[in-house]
Scaffold this motif. Sequence first.
Motif, PDB file in Angstrom:
ATOM      1  N   GLY A 256       0.816  -1.235  -0.109  1.00 33.94           N
ATOM      2  CA  GLY A 256      -0.043  -0.071  -0.136  1.00 33.94           C
ATOM      3  C   GLY A 256       0.806   1.407   0.179  1.00 33.94           C
ATOM      4  O   GLY A 256       1.924   1.417   0.673  1.00 33.94           O
ATOM      5  N   PHE A 257       0.525   2.295  -0.709  1.00 35.59           N
ATOM      6  CA  PHE A 257       1.032   3.335  -0.831  1.00 35.59           C
ATOM      7  C   PHE A 257       0.272   4.751  -0.173  1.00 35.59           C
ATOM      8  O   PHE A 257      -1.065   4.691  -0.754  1.00 35.59           O
ATOM      9  N   VAL A 258       0.730   5.152   1.036  1.00 31.13           N
ATOM     10  CA  VAL A 258       0.089   6.155   1.641  1.00 31.13           C
ATOM     11  C   VAL A 258       0.502   7.661   1.372  1.00 31.13           C
ATOM     12  O   VAL A 258       1.723   7.809   1.511  1.00 31.13           O
ATOM     13  N   ARG A 259       0.114   8.341   0.552  1.00 31.00           N
ATOM     14  CA  ARG A 259       0.584   9.628   0.202  1.00 31.00           C
ATOM     15  C   ARG A 259       0.060  10.865   0.703  1.00 31.00           C
ATOM     16  O   ARG A 259      -1.241  10.934   0.583  1.00 31.00           O
ATOM     17  N   TYR A 260       0.867  11.706   1.468  1.00 31.64           N
ATOM     18  CA  TYR A 260       0.262  13.052   1.982  1.00 31.64           C
ATOM     19  C   TYR A 260       1.357  14.155   1.900  1.00 31.64           C
ATOM     20  O   TYR A 260       2.181  14.030   1.571  1.00 31.64           O
ATOM     21  N   GLN A 261       0.645  15.229   2.352  1.00 30.89           N
ATOM     22  CA  GLN A 261       1.558  16.506   2.154  1.00 30.89           C
ATOM     23  C   GLN A 261       2.132  17.059   3.562  1.00 30.89           C
ATOM     24  O   GLN A 261       1.133  17.333   4.432  1.00 30.89           O
ATOM     25  N   GLU A 262       3.222  17.391   3.929  1.00 33.15           N
ATOM     26  CA  GLU A 262       3.722  18.467   4.950  1.00 33.15           C
ATOM     27  C   GLU A 262       4.063  19.711   4.403  1.00 33.15           C
ATOM     28  O   GLU A 262       4.471  19.677   3.639  1.00 33.15           O
ATOM     29  N   LYS A 263       3.322  20.679   5.041  1.00 33.13           N
ATOM     30  CA  LYS A 263       3.493  22.132   4.937  1.00 33.13           C
ATOM     31  C   LYS A 263       4.357  22.807   5.786  1.00 33.13           C
ATOM     32  O   LYS A 263       3.665  22.624   7.196  1.00 33.13           O
ATOM     33  N   VAL A 264       5.332  23.535   5.536  1.00 31.56           N
ATOM     34  CA  VAL A 264       5.998  24.174   6.675  1.00 31.56           C
ATOM     35  C   VAL A 264       5.496  25.828   6.368  1.00 31.56           C
ATOM     36  O   VAL A 264       5.563  26.227   5.543  1.00 31.56           O
ATOM     37  N   MET A 265       5.012  26.217   7.788  1.00 29.16           N
ATOM     38  CA  MET A 265       4.181  27.435   8.031  1.00 29.16           C
ATOM     39  C   MET A 265       5.256  28.314   8.858  1.00 29.16           C
ATOM     40  O   MET A 265       5.813  27.824   9.612  1.00 29.16           O
ATOM     41  N   GLU A 266       5.313  29.538   8.250  1.00 33.40           N
ATOM     42  CA  GLU A 266       6.065  30.543   9.145  1.00 33.40           C
ATOM     43  C   GLU A 266       4.966  31.814   9.536  1.00 33.40           C
ATOM     44  O   GLU A 266       4.343  32.192   8.709  1.00 33.40           O
ATOM     45  N   CYS A 267       4.981  32.114  10.913  1.00 28.88           N
ATOM     46  CA  CYS A 267       4.683  33.439  11.295  1.00 28.88           C
ATOM     47  C   CYS A 267       5.559  34.358  11.819  1.00 28.88           C
ATOM     48  O   CYS A 267       6.411  34.026  12.596  1.00 28.88           O
ATOM     49  N   ARG A 268       5.492  35.717  11.311  1.00 29.94           N
ATOM     50  CA  ARG A 268       6.564  36.598  11.722  1.00 29.94           C
ATOM     51  C   ARG A 268       5.818  37.584  12.661  1.00 29.94           C
ATOM     52  O   ARG A 268       4.643  37.804  12.801  1.00 29.94           O
ATOM     53  N   GLY A 269       6.807  38.271  13.676  1.00 30.48           N
ATOM     54  CA  GLY A 269       6.407  39.174  14.373  1.00 30.48           C
ATOM     55  C   GLY A 269       7.647  39.870  15.075  1.00 30.48           C
ATOM     56  O   GLY A 269       8.846  39.531  14.733  1.00 30.48           O
ATOM     57  N   ALA A 270       7.454  41.113  15.688  1.00 34.54           N
ATOM     58  CA  ALA A 270       8.430  42.047  16.202  1.00 34.54           C
ATOM     59  C   ALA A 270       9.110  41.226  17.231  1.00 34.54           C
ATOM     60  O   ALA A 270      10.193  41.696  17.726  1.00 34.54           O
ATOM     61  N   SER A 271       8.512  40.438  17.949  1.00 36.05           N
ATOM     62  CA  SER A 271       8.883  40.051  19.267  1.00 36.05           C
ATOM     63  C   SER A 271       8.690  38.383  19.170  1.00 36.05           C
ATOM     64  O   SER A 271       7.906  37.833  18.389  1.00 36.05           O
ATOM     65  N   LYS A 272       9.481  37.692  20.051  1.00 33.01           N
ATOM     66  CA  LYS A 272       9.084  36.167  19.879  1.00 33.01           C
ATOM     67  C   LYS A 272       7.777  35.886  20.588  1.00 33.01           C
ATOM     68  O   LYS A 272       6.883  35.182  19.776  1.00 33.01           O
ATOM     69  N   GLN A 273       7.026  36.621  21.363  1.00 33.24           N
ATOM     70  CA  GLN A 273       5.670  36.434  21.716  1.00 33.24           C
ATOM     71  C   GLN A 273       4.802  36.838  20.585  1.00 33.24           C
ATOM     72  O   GLN A 273       3.861  36.339  20.405  1.00 33.24           O
ATOM     73  N   ALA A 274       5.102  37.893  20.000  1.00 31.25           N
ATOM     74  CA  ALA A 274       4.290  38.198  18.879  1.00 31.25           C
ATOM     75  C   ALA A 274       4.338  37.324  17.554  1.00 31.25           C
ATOM     76  O   ALA A 274       3.170  36.970  17.083  1.00 31.25           O
ATOM     77  N   ALA A 275       5.424  36.639  17.455  1.00 30.95           N
ATOM     78  CA  ALA A 275       5.574  35.794  16.257  1.00 30.95           C
ATOM     79  C   ALA A 275       4.797  34.295  16.843  1.00 30.95           C
ATOM     80  O   ALA A 275       3.933  33.617  16.171  1.00 30.95           O
ATOM     81  N   LEU A 276       4.729  34.083  18.007  1.00 31.26           N
ATOM     82  CA  LEU A 276       4.198  32.862  18.568  1.00 31.26           C
ATOM     83  C   LEU A 276       2.457  33.036  18.553  1.00 31.26           C
ATOM     84  O   LEU A 276       1.636  31.976  18.198  1.00 31.26           O
ATOM     85  N   ALA A 277       2.159  34.259  18.698  1.00 32.97           N
ATOM     86  CA  ALA A 277       0.586  34.482  18.841  1.00 32.97           C
ATOM     87  C   ALA A 277       0.059  35.062  17.490  1.00 32.97           C
ATOM     88  O   ALA A 277      -1.026  34.990  17.486  1.00 32.97           O
ATOM     89  N   SER A 278       1.025  35.153  16.499  1.00 35.58           N
ATOM     90  CA  SER A 278       0.296  35.544  15.398  1.00 35.58           C
ATOM     91  C   SER A 278      -0.448  34.481  14.526  1.00 35.58           C
ATOM     92  O   SER A 278      -0.250  33.414  14.666  1.00 35.58           O
ATOM     93  N   THR A 279      -1.508  35.018  14.111  1.00 39.52           N
ATOM     94  CA  THR A 279      -2.371  34.096  13.346  1.00 39.52           C
ATOM     95  C   THR A 279      -2.226  34.280  11.604  1.00 39.52           C
ATOM     96  O   THR A 279      -3.038  33.684  11.098  1.00 39.52           O
ATOM     97  N   ASN A 280      -1.384  35.223  11.442  1.00 39.17           N
ATOM     98  CA  ASN A 280      -1.257  35.444   9.862  1.00 39.17           C
ATOM     99  C   ASN A 280       0.114  34.561   9.518  1.00 39.17           C
ATOM    100  O   ASN A 280       1.233  35.371   9.447  1.00 39.17           O
ATOM    101  N   CYS A 281      -0.177  33.471   9.301  1.00 37.24           N
ATOM    102  CA  CYS A 281       0.969  32.497   8.841  1.00 37.24           C
ATOM    103  C   CYS A 281       1.099  32.178   7.666  1.00 37.24           C
ATOM    104  O   CYS A 281      -0.378  32.218   6.985  1.00 37.24           O
ATOM    105  N   ARG A 282       2.026  32.059   6.730  1.00 37.98           N
ATOM    106  CA  ARG A 282       2.051  31.718   5.328  1.00 37.98           C
ATOM    107  C   ARG A 282       2.926  30.418   5.168  1.00 37.98           C
ATOM    108  O   ARG A 282       3.824  30.020   5.993  1.00 37.98           O
ATOM    109  N   GLN A 283       2.427  29.661   4.294  1.00 39.33           N
ATOM    110  CA  GLN A 283       3.222  28.561   3.919  1.00 39.33           C
ATOM    111  C   GLN A 283       4.400  28.772   2.905  1.00 39.33           C
ATOM    112  O   GLN A 283       4.366  29.345   2.096  1.00 39.33           O
ATOM    113  N   VAL A 284       5.514  28.419   3.424  1.00 35.96           N
ATOM    114  CA  VAL A 284       7.068  28.669   2.789  1.00 35.96           C
ATOM    115  C   VAL A 284       7.381  27.553   1.895  1.00 35.96           C
ATOM    116  O   VAL A 284       7.971  27.594   1.078  1.00 35.96           O
TER     117      VAL A 284
END
Length: 188
Positions: free
Chosen positions: A142-170
Motif C-alpha cells: 500500500g502507498f499512503v501519500r500526503y503532504q507536509e506544509k512548513v508554515m511561518e509566522c512573523r512578528g516583532a518579538s518572540k511572543q508576537a511571532a508565537l501569537a500571530s495568526t497570519n502565517c503563510r506556507q513557505v
Amino acid sequence: MKIILAFILTMGMTVSGCAWSGGSSETPKTAQAAEQIEQGTAPEPAPTVTPEAKNAKKDAKAKKAEKASQKHKGKKTEAQIAAELDAVGHKLAAQASRTIMPSKASKEVRKVGNEFVASYVDVDANNVRTELRPGTKGQYVGFVRYQEKVMECRGASKQAALASTNCRQVKSRNLNELIHYDGTHWQY
C-alpha cells in the motif's frame, strides 16, 4: 473348613446385595447412589440451565462458527483490502499530524534580521491518497501519500511571532509511505 467356606459365601452374597443370586433389581449406580444418600455424601444435583444462559451459549457458538466460516470462505476481496488501506492511510496521516515537531502547538522560534519567525509543520490529513498494488500470494503493498506544509509566522518579538495568526506556507513536502498487507492486516 466347610463351615468357613459357607460363611464366606453367605457374607459375600449379603454384602454384594445378592447380585450373584439375582435377588436385587438395583443397578450398581443406583445402589451406590442410595448408599451415598444414607451416608449423607450424596452428590449435588446438576444445576438447571436458564433459557438466558442457553441463548448466551448459542450466541457464543454462532459467533465462533461465523469466524470459522469467514476463515474458510476465503480471502477478502481486493475492494475490502483497498477500503482498509484507505482507513489505515487516514489514521497514519492523523497520527503524523499529532506527533510531528515542531507543531502548531509547539512552534520553533528563531530570529531573522530584526524580526522573529515562528515556524511549524502542518500535515494535510484531509488530502490523503492511497494506492494498492498486488503482490504475491495474497499480499499487497500500500502507498499512503500526503503532504507536509512548513508554515511561518512573523512578528516583532518572540511572543508576537508565537501569537500571530497570519502565517503563510513557505515550503511543502510530499510524503509517500509504503505499508505491507500480510494477508490479514496492514503492517506499518
